[in-house]
Design a protein around this motif. Structure first.
Motif, PDB file in Angstrom:
ATOM      1  N   ALA A 186       0.888  -1.303   0.092  1.00  0.00           N
ATOM      2  CA  ALA A 186       0.010   0.034   0.061  1.00  0.00           C
ATOM      3  C   ALA A 186       0.705   1.326  -0.233  1.00  0.00           C
ATOM      4  N   ALA A 187       2.072   1.291   0.689  1.00  0.00           N
ATOM      5  CA  ALA A 187       3.005   2.238   0.503  1.00  0.00           C
ATOM      6  C   ALA A 187       3.883   2.641  -0.567  1.00  0.00           C
ATOM      7  N   ALA A 188       3.608   1.778  -1.816  1.00  0.00           N
ATOM      8  CA  ALA A 188       4.362   1.913  -3.136  1.00  0.00           C
ATOM      9  C   ALA A 188       4.045   3.414  -3.498  1.00  0.00           C
ATOM     10  N   THR A 189       5.240   3.797  -4.351  1.00  0.00           N
ATOM     11  CA  THR A 189       5.198   4.980  -4.656  1.00  0.00           C
ATOM     12  C   THR A 189       5.224   4.911  -6.233  1.00  0.00           C
ATOM     13  N   VAL A 190       4.348   5.667  -6.953  1.00  0.00           N
ATOM     14  CA  VAL A 190       4.087   5.760  -8.213  1.00  0.00           C
ATOM     15  C   VAL A 190       5.100   6.451  -8.897  1.00  0.00           C
ATOM     16  N   THR A 191       5.924   6.050  -9.781  1.00  0.00           N
ATOM     17  CA  THR A 191       6.780   6.799 -10.526  1.00  0.00           C
ATOM     18  C   THR A 191       6.674   7.021 -12.043  1.00  0.00           C
ATOM     19  N   ARG A 213       6.042  -3.777 -12.585  1.00  0.00           N
ATOM     20  CA  ARG A 213       6.646  -5.206 -12.543  1.00  0.00           C
ATOM     21  C   ARG A 213       7.113  -5.295 -10.923  1.00  0.00           C
ATOM     22  N   ALA A 214       7.705  -4.314 -10.322  1.00  0.00           N
ATOM     23  CA  ALA A 214       8.216  -4.643  -9.096  1.00  0.00           C
ATOM     24  C   ALA A 214       6.826  -4.809  -8.115  1.00  0.00           C
ATOM     25  N   TRP A 215       6.040  -4.093  -8.111  1.00  0.00           N
ATOM     26  CA  TRP A 215       4.950  -3.932  -7.393  1.00  0.00           C
ATOM     27  C   TRP A 215       4.130  -5.276  -7.502  1.00  0.00           C
ATOM     28  N   VAL A 216       3.938  -5.882  -8.556  1.00  0.00           N
ATOM     29  CA  VAL A 216       3.411  -7.004  -9.109  1.00  0.00           C
ATOM     30  C   VAL A 216       4.022  -8.475  -8.482  1.00  0.00           C
ATOM     31  N   GLY A 217       5.463  -8.230  -8.422  1.00  0.00           N
ATOM     32  CA  GLY A 217       6.309  -9.134  -8.035  1.00  0.00           C
ATOM     33  C   GLY A 217       5.973  -9.288  -6.431  1.00  0.00           C
ATOM     34  N   GLY A 218       6.103  -8.130  -5.659  1.00  0.00           N
ATOM     35  CA  GLY A 218       5.797  -8.339  -4.269  1.00  0.00           C
ATOM     36  C   GLY A 218       4.255  -8.587  -3.939  1.00  0.00           C
ATOM     37  N   PHE A 219       3.371  -8.353  -4.999  1.00  0.00           N
ATOM     38  CA  PHE A 219       2.167  -8.773  -4.609  1.00  0.00           C
ATOM     39  C   PHE A 219       1.971 -10.289  -5.011  1.00  0.00           C
ATOM     40  N   PHE A 225      -7.462  -6.260   2.425  1.00  0.00           N
ATOM     41  CA  PHE A 225      -6.283  -5.972   1.419  1.00  0.00           C
ATOM     42  C   PHE A 225      -6.744  -5.591   0.013  1.00  0.00           C
ATOM     43  N   VAL A 226      -7.999  -5.879  -0.309  1.00  0.00           N
ATOM     44  CA  VAL A 226      -8.709  -5.603  -1.485  1.00  0.00           C
ATOM     45  C   VAL A 226      -8.930  -4.005  -1.620  1.00  0.00           C
ATOM     46  N   ASP A 227      -9.414  -3.442  -0.510  1.00  0.00           N
ATOM     47  CA  ASP A 227      -9.724  -2.044  -0.330  1.00  0.00           C
ATOM     48  C   ASP A 227      -8.466  -1.241  -0.428  1.00  0.00           C
ATOM     49  N   ARG A 228      -7.301  -1.685   0.187  1.00  0.00           N
ATOM     50  CA  ARG A 228      -6.214  -0.837   0.253  1.00  0.00           C
ATOM     51  C   ARG A 228      -5.395  -1.126  -0.893  1.00  0.00           C
ATOM     52  N   LEU A 229      -5.315  -2.239  -1.625  1.00  0.00           N
ATOM     53  CA  LEU A 229      -4.354  -2.157  -2.747  1.00  0.00           C
ATOM     54  C   LEU A 229      -4.981  -2.147  -4.165  1.00  0.00           C
ATOM     55  N   VAL A 230      -6.264  -2.229  -4.422  1.00  0.00           N
ATOM     56  CA  VAL A 230      -6.731  -1.781  -5.740  1.00  0.00           C
ATOM     57  C   VAL A 230      -6.607  -0.477  -5.998  1.00  0.00           C
ATOM     58  N   PRO A 231      -6.576   0.349  -5.157  1.00  0.00           N
ATOM     59  CA  PRO A 231      -6.367   1.863  -5.766  1.00  0.00           C
ATOM     60  C   PRO A 231      -4.874   1.976  -5.767  1.00  0.00           C
ATOM     61  N   VAL A 232      -4.001   1.303  -5.221  1.00  0.00           N
ATOM     62  CA  VAL A 232      -2.542   1.487  -5.586  1.00  0.00           C
ATOM     63  C   VAL A 232      -2.237   0.771  -6.833  1.00  0.00           C
ATOM     64  N   LEU A 233      -2.777  -0.198  -7.303  1.00  0.00           N
ATOM     65  CA  LEU A 233      -2.470  -0.949  -8.532  1.00  0.00           C
ATOM     66  C   LEU A 233      -3.192  -0.229  -9.650  1.00  0.00           C
ATOM     67  N   GLY A 234      -4.098   0.714  -9.262  1.00  0.00           N
ATOM     68  CA  GLY A 234      -4.888   1.698 -10.400  1.00  0.00           C
ATOM     69  C   GLY A 234      -4.066   2.682 -10.603  1.00  0.00           C
ATOM     70  N   GLU A 235      -3.373   3.139  -9.714  1.00  0.00           N
ATOM     71  CA  GLU A 235      -2.358   4.374  -9.872  1.00  0.00           C
ATOM     72  C   GLU A 235      -1.102   3.871 -10.763  1.00  0.00           C
ATOM     73  N   LEU A 236      -0.633   2.800 -10.458  1.00  0.00           N
ATOM     74  CA  LEU A 236       0.506   1.997 -11.312  1.00  0.00           C
ATOM     75  C   LEU A 236       0.006   1.852 -12.690  1.00  0.00           C
ATOM     76  N   LEU A 237      -0.988   1.362 -12.777  1.00  0.00           N
ATOM     77  CA  LEU A 237      -1.645   1.038 -14.034  1.00  0.00           C
ATOM     78  C   LEU A 237      -1.800   2.376 -14.873  1.00  0.00           C
ATOM     79  N   ARG A 238      -2.438   3.286 -14.480  1.00  0.00           N
ATOM     80  CA  ARG A 238      -2.809   4.675 -14.881  1.00  0.00           C
ATOM     81  C   ARG A 238      -1.446   5.259 -15.252  1.00  0.00           C
ATOM     82  N   ALA A 239      -0.229   4.946 -14.493  1.00  0.00           N
ATOM     83  CA  ALA A 239       1.017   5.643 -14.910  1.00  0.00           C
ATOM     84  C   ALA A 239       1.557   5.180 -16.119  1.00  0.00           C
ATOM     85  N   GLY A 240       1.518   3.878 -16.109  1.00  0.00           N
ATOM     86  CA  GLY A 240       1.766   2.941 -17.312  1.00  0.00           C
ATOM     87  C   GLY A 240       1.220   3.348 -18.635  1.00  0.00           C
ATOM     88  N   VAL A 241      -0.367   3.513 -18.398  1.00  0.00           N
ATOM     89  CA  VAL A 241      -0.954   3.984 -19.664  1.00  0.00           C
ATOM     90  C   VAL A 241      -0.642   5.527 -20.102  1.00  0.00           C
TER      91      VAL A 241
END
Length: 196
Positions: free
Chosen positions: A79-84, A93-99, A127-143
């Motif tokens: 949940a503390a992952a920073t989006v770059t 990729r790093a976040w998904v590896g940890g996930f 875990f779903v409530d906390r992690l879906v938004p983080v993954l959403g941010e990571l996907l958005r940055a990639g898009v």
């Protein structure tokens, strides 16, 4: 300095050392659980952490205590992952590896909690409530960087990753991270070189 100040300082150092030891045990347990499952011997966790078995039991008296603490520790880290924006695909990729490592551990959680189905469901919802938004941010940055497909929703990706991790509980040689890597390769947008 008074003796009361000395005692207060010593007390703070002990609490700080205890927190550090607990964090070390949690990191070690997460590593061992991902490698060998939640039934791994406590001595393996203690060896990985570089502490005695008494230290593990002092912080986590039962296996369910340890498994739940590892679960929460891993969720906190994810949940503390920073989006770059500089390397969004690598961050994803790093976040998904940890996930993936987290999900391999999580598959043993229900068994470790035995009959506490409500407790398990509550942790799952957390875990779903906390992690879906983080993954959403990571996907958005990639898009936005043009590196990740735009048609994948975060919860769908989490479910797909979860389904790829299920085999780790049944097949000892199953390579969850490899299979998730194959899935992630399908998320990548290939550069358009134009027609020749």
């Amino acid at each position: 300095m008074s003796s009361a100040d000395d005692e207060a300082g010593a007390g703070r150092r002990k609490r700080s050392d205890a927190r550090r030891n607990a964090q070390t045990v949690l990191d070690a347990a997460a590593t061992v659980f991902a490698r060998a499952g939640v039934d791994a011997p406590v001595r393996d966790i203690a060896a990985e952490a570089g502490v005695g078995m008494g230290t593990v039991y002092r912080h986590f008296p039962t296996r369910p205590d340890l498994v739940v603490a590892v679960f929460r520790h891993q969720v906190d880290g994810l949940a503390a992952a920073t989006v770059t924006t500089e390397a969004p695909e690598e961050a994803l990729r790093a976040w998904v590896g940890g996930f993936t490592d987290f999900l391999v551990t999580k598959h043993g959680l229900a068994e470790a909690l035995h009959s506490d189905q409500a407790g398990f469901e509550s942790l799952h919802a957390e875990f779903v409530d906390r992690l879906v938004p983080v993954l959403g941010e990571l996907l958005r940055a990639g898009v936005e960087a043009g590196r990740v497909r735009a048609d994948v929703r975060p919860l769908e990706l989490m479910i797909a990753i979860g389904n790829l991790c299920i085999g780790a509980a049944t097949f000892p040689d199953y390579r969850a991270r490899h299979m998730v890597g194959v899935l992630l390769a399908g998320l990548s947008v290939q550069p358009d070189h134009g027609s020749e």
